[in-house]
Design a protein around this motif. Sequence first.
Motif, PDB file in Angstrom:
ATOM      1  N   ASN A  62       0.863  -1.186   0.000  1.00  0.00           N
ATOM      2  CA  ASN A  62       0.000   0.000   0.000  1.00  0.00           C
ATOM      3  C   ASN A  62       0.897   1.233   0.000  1.00  0.00           C
ATOM      4  OD1 ASN A  62      -1.833   2.045   0.470  1.00  0.00           O
ATOM      5  ND2 ASN A  62      -2.931   0.982   2.088  1.00  0.00           N
ATOM      6  N   TRP A 110      -7.858  -2.794   2.388  1.00  0.00           N
ATOM      7  CA  TRP A 110      -7.440  -2.169   1.134  1.00  0.00           C
ATOM      8  C   TRP A 110      -7.081  -3.258   0.130  1.00  0.00           C
ATOM      9  CZ3 TRP A 110      -2.493  -3.218  -0.636  1.00  0.00           C
ATOM     10  CH2 TRP A 110      -1.589  -3.724   0.318  1.00  0.00           C
ATOM     11  N   TYR A 112      -5.710  -3.565  -4.413  1.00  0.00           N
ATOM     12  CA  TYR A 112      -4.971  -2.883  -5.481  1.00  0.00           C
ATOM     13  C   TYR A 112      -5.384  -3.421  -6.845  1.00  0.00           C
ATOM     14  CZ  TYR A 112      -2.207  -7.181  -5.410  1.00  0.00           C
ATOM     15  OH  TYR A 112      -1.829  -8.499  -5.447  1.00  0.00           O
ATOM     16  N   TRP A 138      -6.899   0.875  -3.521  1.00  0.00           N
ATOM     17  CA  TRP A 138      -8.301   1.125  -3.194  1.00  0.00           C
ATOM     18  C   TRP A 138      -8.518   0.928  -1.700  1.00  0.00           C
ATOM     19  CZ3 TRP A 138     -11.475   2.681  -7.170  1.00  0.00           C
ATOM     20  CH2 TRP A 138     -11.003   2.452  -8.470  1.00  0.00           C
ATOM     21  N   ASP A 139      -9.227   1.849  -1.077  1.00  0.00           N
ATOM     22  CA  ASP A 139      -9.591   1.739   0.332  1.00  0.00           C
ATOM     23  C   ASP A 139     -11.029   1.264   0.439  1.00  0.00           C
ATOM     24  OD1 ASP A 139      -7.122   2.753   1.505  1.00  0.00           O
ATOM     25  OD2 ASP A 139      -7.687   4.674   0.617  1.00  0.00           O
ATOM     26  N   SER A 147     -10.345   5.357  -4.346  1.00  0.00           N
ATOM     27  CA  SER A 147      -8.898   5.311  -4.568  1.00  0.00           C
ATOM     28  C   SER A 147      -8.319   6.711  -4.647  1.00  0.00           C
ATOM     29  CB  SER A 147      -8.588   4.563  -5.871  1.00  0.00           C
ATOM     30  OG  SER A 147      -7.204   4.611  -6.157  1.00  0.00           O
TER      31      SER A 147
END
Length: 421
Positions: A62, A110, A112, A138-139, A147
């Motif tokens: 992250n 999160w 990705y 992306w959260d 994102s």
Amino acid sequence: MATKANSVAHPTLVQVDPFIPADQQKGLHNRWHPDIPPYATVKPGQVFNIECVDWTGAQIGNNDTSDDIKNVDLTKIHNLSGPIAVEGAEPGDCLVVDILDVRPFDKMPWGYTGIFELTNGGGLFAREFNSKAAKAIWDFEGVYATSRHIPGVRFAGVSHPGLIGTAPSPELLATWNAREGALIEAHANAVPPVAYGPLETGAYVGQELRDDVRKKIYREGARTVPGREHGGNCDIKNLSRGSRCYFPVFVKGANLSVGDLHFSQGDGELSFCGAIEMAGVIKFSTSIIKGGIEKFALKQPIFLPSPIDPLYSSKLIFEGISVDYHGDGKQYNMDATVAYKQAALNAIAYLQKIGYTREQAYLLLSAAPVESHVGAVVDSPNACVTLALPLGIFEHDILPKEEGLKKLDFGQCAIRSDGVV
């Protein structure tokens, strides 16, 4: 007086740490082979949980560069949890798998999406874009994803396993390796490769095995990249909680494995690592239909998708035909892949007019709940494929206007630390 609902703790048969490399953990494997023994066994009807690392096995962080995408070791993928044997399953049966829940780890909220290098993974537009590594983090907040690398969008995810399947028999494994080996030989210099053959480098089975068995698995084991007759890496975005899967059984116990969990994905998963990849937990229940392969003419799995779907009724639909008008203009005969590519390229060009970079648009179409449909495959020479972009995921109006589209500044996604895109 209110009464507390009864709660049942279901066993977690594979436990992982999503921050530790996969090849240091038990209950994981990254090749398909009939000699990989079951890590656990369940009875039909038993409810159980399986924890999964992300598909790369904690190789992606992250952060705000894509160097980890550029340097990812693809000999070590995909990392699958299992196998899980089901008592009573025999070759010729159908294994019924109910997906009861799929969710990310609370300690890892999160995921990705990545664009892979032309020479290390590729993707749908690897050659067209001469792809360089890029990434979006992306959260997660409940069912929604946002994102910092693709501002201006927020959408509900439909979490699902990208990869799920039963173990092959020795005969089926030999068939896979023979036919894919012939394809590799016929296209020996293809970049990216047309297929990935067995490879001892990077192979892993997180169980105690005799040395000769381990060596055989590593030497012969099929790579997990494509989907095949047993299921595998099919990336069907609607296989969320509430789905039912019907898998052919090729070995005693069926030996079910799962991994490559996705928080969200568009139809097609364009960029190779195109879903929102995550680590998390999946809950199953299984049953057996004796003789199901013959009863259902089961050459490949059959799926009953989840009734849960984001409610995005308004969509902007882009059409593509089997003419490479974004490239050399070549006419193809009824090629639905070419048509899909043109629809996606039309959508990417449109999103660039709004202000997204090509990389951001490529990542967004891969990760968001985009729908693609085959319009027609009977009107020679042009197949017709559509790609539907939900309007409700955007925080701003993206519809065509007489005065044109308003171009905004959305920055850029995570790129390589050397600045190359």
